[in-house]
Motif scaffolding. Structure first.
Motif, PDB file in Angstrom:
ATOM      1  N   HIS A   1       4.225 -15.919  21.664  1.00  0.00           N
ATOM      2  CA  HIS A   1       3.891 -14.777  20.799  1.00  0.00           C
ATOM      3  C   HIS A   1       3.662 -13.477  21.561  1.00  0.00           C
ATOM      4  N   SER A   2       4.590 -13.140  22.452  1.00  0.00           N
ATOM      5  CA  SER A   2       4.450 -11.901  23.214  1.00  0.00           C
ATOM      6  C   SER A   2       4.480 -10.661  22.322  1.00  0.00           C
ATOM      7  N   LEU A   3       5.211 -10.720  21.215  1.00  0.00           N
ATOM      8  CA  LEU A   3       5.303  -9.550  20.335  1.00  0.00           C
ATOM      9  C   LEU A   3       4.001  -9.297  19.578  1.00  0.00           C
ATOM     10  N   HIS A   4       3.100 -10.273  19.587  1.00  0.00           N
ATOM     11  CA  HIS A   4       1.830 -10.120  18.878  1.00  0.00           C
ATOM     12  C   HIS A   4       0.758  -9.434  19.722  1.00  0.00           C
ATOM     13  N   SER A   5       0.894  -9.488  21.043  1.00  0.00           N
ATOM     14  CA  SER A   5      -0.134  -8.897  21.900  1.00  0.00           C
ATOM     15  C   SER A   5      -0.314  -7.401  21.655  1.00  0.00           C
ATOM     16  N   PRO A   6       0.763  -6.601  21.655  1.00  0.00           N
ATOM     17  CA  PRO A   6       0.573  -5.160  21.412  1.00  0.00           C
ATOM     18  C   PRO A   6      -0.048  -4.862  20.055  1.00  0.00           C
ATOM     19  N   TYR A   7       0.225  -5.709  19.062  1.00  0.00           N
ATOM     20  CA  TYR A   7      -0.381  -5.495  17.741  1.00  0.00           C
ATOM     21  C   TYR A   7      -1.901  -5.565  17.829  1.00  0.00           C
ATOM     22  N   TRP A   8      -2.415  -6.576  18.523  1.00  0.00           N
ATOM     23  CA  TRP A   8      -3.866  -6.742  18.628  1.00  0.00           C
ATOM     24  C   TRP A   8      -4.478  -5.676  19.515  1.00  0.00           C
ATOM     25  N   TRP A   9      -3.782  -5.236  20.559  1.00  0.00           N
ATOM     26  CA  TRP A   9      -4.295  -4.136  21.382  1.00  0.00           C
ATOM     27  C   TRP A   9      -4.402  -2.862  20.554  1.00  0.00           C
ATOM     28  N   LEU A  10      -3.365  -2.606  19.761  1.00  0.00           N
ATOM     29  CA  LEU A  10      -3.376  -1.425  18.908  1.00  0.00           C
ATOM     30  C   LEU A  10      -4.488  -1.505  17.866  1.00  0.00           C
ATOM     31  N   LYS A  11      -4.667  -2.679  17.291  1.00  0.00           N
ATOM     32  CA  LYS A  11      -5.699  -2.882  16.284  1.00  0.00           C
ATOM     33  C   LYS A  11      -7.092  -2.678  16.887  1.00  0.00           C
ATOM     34  N   CYS A  12      -7.288  -3.165  18.104  1.00  0.00           N
ATOM     35  CA  CYS A  12      -8.580  -2.970  18.781  1.00  0.00           C
ATOM     36  C   CYS A  12      -8.815  -1.501  19.116  1.00  0.00           C
ATOM     37  N   MET A  13      -7.776  -0.778  19.453  1.00  0.00           N
ATOM     38  CA  MET A  13      -7.914   0.632  19.803  1.00  0.00           C
ATOM     39  C   MET A  13      -8.342   1.479  18.607  1.00  0.00           C
ATOM     40  N   VAL A  14      -7.749   1.219  17.434  1.00  0.00           N
ATOM     41  CA  VAL A  14      -8.034   2.061  16.261  1.00  0.00           C
ATOM     42  C   VAL A  14      -9.274   1.585  15.510  1.00  0.00           C
ATOM     43  N   GLY A  15      -9.703   0.342  15.760  1.00  0.00           N
ATOM     44  CA  GLY A  15     -10.841  -0.226  15.036  1.00  0.00           C
ATOM     45  C   GLY A  15     -10.423  -1.504  14.357  1.00  0.00           C
ATOM     46  N   ILE A  16     -11.005  -2.611  14.763  1.00  0.00           N
ATOM     47  CA  ILE A  16     -10.549  -3.936  14.356  1.00  0.00           C
ATOM     48  C   ILE A  16     -10.597  -4.142  12.847  1.00  0.00           C
ATOM     49  N   GLU A  17     -11.505  -3.443  12.156  1.00  0.00           N
ATOM     50  CA  GLU A  17     -11.663  -3.650  10.719  1.00  0.00           C
ATOM     51  C   GLU A  17     -11.012  -2.555   9.870  1.00  0.00           C
ATOM     52  N   ARG A  18     -10.355  -1.600  10.528  1.00  0.00           N
ATOM     53  CA  ARG A  18      -9.685  -0.536   9.781  1.00  0.00           C
ATOM     54  C   ARG A  18      -8.445  -1.074   9.058  1.00  0.00           C
ATOM     55  N   THR A  19      -8.236  -0.625   7.847  1.00  0.00           N
ATOM     56  CA  THR A  19      -7.069  -1.044   7.073  1.00  0.00           C
ATOM     57  C   THR A  19      -6.147   0.130   6.738  1.00  0.00           C
ATOM     58  N   ASP A  20      -6.489   1.322   7.227  1.00  0.00           N
ATOM     59  CA  ASP A  20      -5.732   2.513   6.850  1.00  0.00           C
ATOM     60  C   ASP A  20      -4.904   3.089   7.996  1.00  0.00           C
ATOM     61  N   SER A  21      -4.752   2.344   9.089  1.00  0.00           N
ATOM     62  CA  SER A  21      -3.974   2.833  10.221  1.00  0.00           C
ATOM     63  C   SER A  21      -2.484   2.642   9.939  1.00  0.00           C
ATOM     64  N   PHE A  22      -1.737   3.736   9.950  1.00  0.00           N
ATOM     65  CA  PHE A  22      -0.296   3.682   9.677  1.00  0.00           C
ATOM     66  C   PHE A  22       0.431   2.825  10.710  1.00  0.00           C
ATOM     67  N   LEU A  23       0.113   3.023  12.007  1.00  0.00           N
ATOM     68  CA  LEU A  23       0.796   2.281  13.061  1.00  0.00           C
ATOM     69  C   LEU A  23       0.509   0.780  12.979  1.00  0.00           C
ATOM     70  N   VAL A  24      -0.765   0.428  12.764  1.00  0.00           N
ATOM     71  CA  VAL A  24      -1.137  -0.990  12.667  1.00  0.00           C
ATOM     72  C   VAL A  24      -0.456  -1.642  11.461  1.00  0.00           C
ATOM     73  N   ASN A  25      -0.449  -0.952  10.334  1.00  0.00           N
ATOM     74  CA  ASN A  25       0.160  -1.509   9.133  1.00  0.00           C
ATOM     75  C   ASN A  25       1.672  -1.665   9.278  1.00  0.00           C
ATOM     76  N   CYS A  26       2.312  -0.714   9.949  1.00  0.00           N
ATOM     77  CA  CYS A  26       3.748  -0.824  10.200  1.00  0.00           C
ATOM     78  C   CYS A  26       4.054  -2.008  11.115  1.00  0.00           C
ATOM     79  N   TYR A  27       3.239  -2.154  12.163  1.00  0.00           N
ATOM     80  CA  TYR A  27       3.442  -3.269  13.099  1.00  0.00           C
ATOM     81  C   TYR A  27       3.216  -4.605  12.387  1.00  0.00           C
ATOM     82  N   ASN A  28       2.212  -4.653  11.515  1.00  0.00           N
ATOM     83  CA  ASN A  28       1.948  -5.870  10.757  1.00  0.00           C
ATOM     84  C   ASN A  28       3.133  -6.247   9.874  1.00  0.00           C
ATOM     85  N   ARG A  29       3.741  -5.258   9.243  1.00  0.00           N
ATOM     86  CA  ARG A  29       4.908  -5.528   8.405  1.00  0.00           C
ATOM     87  C   ARG A  29       6.084  -6.025   9.244  1.00  0.00           C
TER      88      ARG A  29
END
Length: 236
Positions: A173-201
Motif C-alpha cells: 500500500h505505498s500509494l496510501h502513505s502520502p494520503y495519511w501524511w497529507l491527512k495528518c498535515m491538514v488535521g486528522i479529523e478534518r473533512t473539508d480538505s479538498f486535497l485529502v478528499n480528492c486523494y480519498n476518491r
C-alpha cells in the motif's frame, strides 16, 4: 484493500483459517474464495462484524466463494475461544499496533495455530507511521488507536519469543502513505480538505478498479513507501 499476499501461502481444501480483528471482512472474504476452506473471522466490534456478515452473504449470493464455510464471532485477541493447534493459517492484519498487551496477543495467535503452519501478520511500517506520529499527535492519541510503532526486527523477535519462526516479509500500500501524511498535515479529523478528499476518491477508485498502471506503481514504490509491513512466519 487486501494486505496479505495469499500467493505466498499454500492453502488446501479442508484448511481452517482464522482472521483475527477481521473488521468488515476484507481478508475473511478474500480467503473464503479458496477452494473448500473454513474461515472464521473474529473482532471485538459488533458493528464491523455485521458489515462482514453482509459482505460474506453477498459473496454467497453471487457465488464468489470456494464452496467452503464461514463463521463470525465477537472475540478478544488476548483470549481467543479456540483450542490449541486448531488452525492451518492465522491472519492478523493491522491489529497488534492497537493492543496494549502485545505479548499476550501474539501468544494467543501462536497457541491456536497448528505446528508448522503459517501465520501472516501486518502492522503499519515504521517509516510511514513515524511520519504520521510526527505530523499529528491526534493521529495516535485517540482512544483505541495506535499505541506503538513496530520495527521489523522487533516484530520478528516477538514472534520468536512466543514460538514462531520468521519466513519472509513484504511491504504493501505505498500509494496510501502520502494520503495519511497529507491527512495528518491538514488535521486528522478534518473533512473539508479538498486535497485529502480528492486523494480519498482516487484511492477508492484504485481499490475498486485495480488499473494496471496504479498496481504497477504500487508494487514499484512498496519497498520505499509501503504503508504496511507484512510478516510471514510458522509455528515452531
Amino acid at each position: 484493500m487486501i494486505t496479505i499476499d495469499f500467493k505466498r501461502i499454500k492453502l488446501s481444501q479442508g484448511d481452517r483459517i482464522l482472521d483475527i480483528g477481521c473488521g468488515t471482512g476484507r481478508h475473511t472474504a478474500a480467503v473464503y474464495q479458496h477452494q473448500g476452506v473454513m474461515v472464521i473471522g473474529v473482532d471485538i466490534n459488533l458493528h464491523d462484524l455485521n458489515e462482514a456478515r453482509e459482505r460474506l452473504l453477498y459473496h454467497d449470493k453471487i457465488g464468489v466463494n470456494g464452496g467452503g464455510s464461514w463463521f463470525l464471532a465477537v472475540s478478544d485477541i488476548t483470549c481467543l475461544p479456540f483450542k490449541d493447534d486448531f488452525f492451518d493459517l492465522v491472519i492478523c492484519s493491522e491489529v497488534l499496533e492497537h493492543i496494549q498487551d502485545e505479548e499476550k496477543a501474539v501468544q494467543e495467535i501462536i497457541r491456536v495455530l497448528k505446528h508448522g503452519k503459517t501465520l501472516a501478520l501486518s502492522v503499519p511500517r515504521y517509516f510511514s507511521e513515524y511520519i504520521c506520529w510526527t505530523l499529528s499527535d491526534r493521529y495516535h492519541n485517540k482512544p483505541g488507536d495506535h499505541v506503538r510503532i513496530y520495527r521489523k526486527q522487533q516484530l520478528i523477535r516477538l514472534l520468536w519469543k512466543k514460538g514462531a519462526v520468521y519466513r519472509s516479509s513484504s511491504f504493501a500500500h505505498s500509494l496510501h502513505s502520502p494520503y495519511w501524511w497529507l491527512k495528518c498535515m491538514v488535521g486528522i479529523e478534518r473533512t473539508d480538505s479538498f486535497l485529502v478528499n480528492c486523494y480519498n476518491r482516487f484511492l477508492t477508485w484504485d481499490i475498486m478498479k485495480k488499473p494496471k498502471l496504479t498496481c504497477f506503481l504500487d508494487r514499484l514504490l512498496n519497498p520505499l513507501l509501503g504503508k504496511s509491513l507484512v510478516v510471514y512466519g510458522k509455528k515452531r
